[in-house]
Design a protein around this motif. Structure first.
Motif, PDB file in Angstrom:
ATOM      1  N   SER A 364       0.850  -1.183   0.000  1.00 17.19           N
ATOM      2  CA  SER A 364       0.000   0.000   0.000  1.00 17.19           C
ATOM      3  C   SER A 364       0.883   1.229   0.000  1.00 17.19           C
ATOM      4  O   SER A 364       1.908   1.260   0.696  1.00 17.19           O
ATOM      5  N   GLU A 375      -3.089  -4.035  -1.611  1.00 16.34           N
ATOM      6  CA  GLU A 375      -3.178  -4.778  -2.864  1.00 16.34           C
ATOM      7  C   GLU A 375      -2.216  -5.950  -2.841  1.00 16.34           C
ATOM      8  O   GLU A 375      -1.159  -5.896  -2.194  1.00 16.34           O
ATOM      9  N   ASN A 376      -2.550  -7.007  -3.555  1.00 16.12           N
ATOM     10  CA  ASN A 376      -1.683  -8.172  -3.663  1.00 16.12           C
ATOM     11  C   ASN A 376      -0.428  -7.818  -4.445  1.00 16.12           C
ATOM     12  O   ASN A 376      -0.477  -7.082  -5.447  1.00 16.12           O
ATOM     13  N   LYS A 418       2.633  -6.558 -10.697  1.00 19.85           N
ATOM     14  CA  LYS A 418       2.550  -7.668  -9.764  1.00 19.85           C
ATOM     15  C   LYS A 418       3.500  -8.770 -10.191  1.00 19.85           C
ATOM     16  O   LYS A 418       3.723  -8.994 -11.373  1.00 19.85           O
TER      17      LYS A 418
END
Length: 419
Positions: A364, A375-376, A418
Motif C-alpha cells: 500500500s 493490494e496483492n 505484480k
C-alpha cells in the motif's frame, strides 16, 4: 596427529623408545595398593510441594510445579540451592567413577584443536563491522566493532579479534560492551535478551537479566565514551525501537503478569520523565514494537483474543498519534516493512471469511495506507507458497517453497507490476 606426536616424543635422540618411561606411566594408571572406588554419593532431593491439576476430568499432583513459579522469590532461592547441589553431585559422581582424569585427558586433547581466539562472524551495518569475541580466561564475551574500511588491513585470518594495526600503530577495534563487567552488575549473571545499536551508531540499548527482580533491565550506553546514560533506566522491558535518528528510544514494559502493556518514549539527554505513549488495559492484549529496516517507522502490534492490529508511529515524531494500518482476526502473523514510501505487509490473515493456507504479501502506498487499501503483490500459484520475505535498499528477496524444495527469488525495487 596425537598418536604420532605421542610416538615421537616417546623416543630418545637415538630413536630408541624409552620403554621404562612407558612402563612407569602405565604403572601410575593402576595403583595396586588403592582400594575399591568409593561409592557415588546420594543424589540431591529437591523439596516436594504437591499441587493438584485437573484437565479433561483427570486430576494429578505435581510435586515440582514450584520450580516454574518465577515470581516467588522463596521458590527461586530453593531452586538456586538445588541447582548448586546438582552441580556438586555431578562432580562427585565423576570423581567416584574415577572419570576426573578422563576429563582432564579430554581437555588436554581438545585444547590444541580448538581456536584460542573465539569470535563470532562480523556483521556489517553501515560503516561498521560488529562482532563478539571471548577473551582468554574470561567466561563472557565482549561486544566490539571496527570500521569496515579497515578490514583489509588485518594481517590475520583470525580477524576481527586482532585489534591493532601494526602499520599505522593505532588501535582499530572499539570495545562496546564487556559482558564480564555486566555480570558484576547483575549478581554474577550475564544474560542479554535485547541489543540494539542506534541508527547513527552512537548508542547501544540493551537489556540484561536481573536475577533479584526476575526481569530484564534496560540500559543505554554511549559508544563514544563507554559510559552509561542516566536514563532511560527501566525494569521489565520487553521490546526496543529507536526513533528520531537515535535521539529517542521507545520501549515496552510488562506488568506483574508478564504481559506487555505499556509503551514509553525516552528522549536521550533529557532530564524529563519518559513519556507514556500507550497503555493497553485489556488483560488479553499484548503489545509489541519493532523498527522498520529503514528506521523511518515503528510498527505497533496489538494482539488479543479478538483481533490483531498494526499501528504505525512516525520515527521522526514519536510523540504524535499512531495510525491504524491493518486489522484482522486474532492469532495472525502481521509484519510490516517500509520501502521508498510503500508499505509491505507479510501476513497469513484470512481473506474475507476464507482462512489463508499460507502467507502472502500485500502493499500500500504510504499516503493512502489504511485498512482496506492493500493490494496483492504476488499472484497466487497453487503449487508455490511464500515462506518469508526480506528487503534491502534495492531488492526484495522472497523465500518460496515448491513441494519440498525451497527457492530464493530476488526482485528489483520499486515494483512496476505484480510478481
Amino acid at each position: 596427529m596425537l598418536l604420532l606426536h605421542a610416538f615421537l616424543t616417546a623416543r630418545g635422540p637415538s630413536g630408541r623408545r624409552f620403554a621404562h618411561r612407558r612402563a612407569v606411566a602405565g604403572a601410575t594408571l593402576v595403583n595396586p595398593h588403592s582400594g575399591p572406588p568409593s561409592p557415588p554419593p546420594a543424589p540431591p532431593r529437591p523439596p516436594q510441594k504437591p499441587v493438584p491439576f485437573t484437565m479433561h476430568g483427570f486430576t494429578w499432583h505435581d510435586p515440582y510445579s514450584w520450580m516454574s513459579n518465577l515470581s516467588d522469590s522463596v521458590s527461586m532461592r530453593h531452586m538456586d540451592v538445588y541447582m548448586e547441589q546438582e552441580e556438586k553431585y555431578a562432580e562427585a559422581v565423576m570423581i567416584a567413577a574415577d572419570a576426573d582424569r578422563l576429563q582432564r585427558k579430554l581437555q588436554i586433547e581438545m585444547a590444541p584443536r580448538m581456536s584460542s581466539d573465539l569470535c563470532s562472524p562480523p556483521v556489517r551495518w553501515g560503516p561498521w563491522l560488529y562482532y563478539r569475541r571471548v577473551e582468554e580466561g574470561k567466561p563472557f564475551p565482549v561486544l566490539c566493532r571496527h570500521k569496515a574500511s579497515l578490514q583489509e588491513e588485518f594481517i590475520s585470518y583470525n580477524a576481527p579479534s586482532v585489534g591493532f594495526d601494526l602499520t599505522a600503530g593505532k588501535r582499530i577495534e572499539q570495545k562496546l560492551l564487556d559482558y564480564n563487567a555486566e555480570s558484576e552488575r547483575f549478581g554474577g549473571y550475564s544474560y542479554e535478551e535485547l541489543s540494539e545499536v542506534s541508527p547513527d551508531h552512537r548508542f547501544l540499548a540493551y537489556t540484561m537479566y536481573d536475577k533479584e527482580k526476575d526481569s530484564f533491565t534496560l540500559s543505554v550506553r554511549d559508544l563514544a565514551s563507554g559510559t552509561l546514560l542516566d536514563k532511560p533506566w527501566a525494569d521489565r522491558v520487553a521490546n526496543l525501537s529507536w526513533a528520531m535518528d537515535g535521539n529517542a528510544l521507545l520501549y515496552t514494559v510488562t506488568n506483574s503478569e508478564k504481559r506487555t502493556h505499556r509503551i514509553f518514549c525516552s528522549m536521550l539527554g533529557s532530564t524529563k520523565d519518559d513519556v507514556l505513549i500507550l497503555e493497553e488495559f485489556d488483560e488479553n492484549a499484548y503489545v509489541n514494537i519493532r523498527n522498520t529496516k529503514d528506521f523511518q517507522f515503528i510498527t505497533v502490534n496489538i494482539f488479543s483474543n479478538t483481533s490483531s492490529k498494526v499501528y504505525l508511529i512516525n520515527a521522526a515524531e514519536p510523540l504524535n498519534s499512531m495510525t491504524l494500518v491493518w486489522e484482522c482476526e486474532p492469532l495472525s502473523n502481521c509484519i510490516i516493512e517500509h520501502h521508498h514510501k510503500i508499505l509491505y505487509l507479510f501476513t497469513n490473515a484470512a481473506k474475507g471469511a476464507v482462512p489463508a493456507d499460507s502467507h502472502y504479501l500485500l502493499c500500500s502506498r504510504l499516503e493512502v495506507s489504511g485498512y482496506g487499501n492493500w493490494e496483492n503483490v504476488i499472484l497466487k500459484e497453487p503449487a508455490i507458497s511464500l515462506e518469508d520475505v526480506d528487503f534491502c535498499d534495492t531488492h526484495m528477496v522472497l523465500v518460496l517453497k515448491e513441494d519440498k524444495r525451497y527457492r530464493l527469488c530476488s526482485i528489483l525495487l520499486p515494483l512496476d507490476t505484480k510478481v
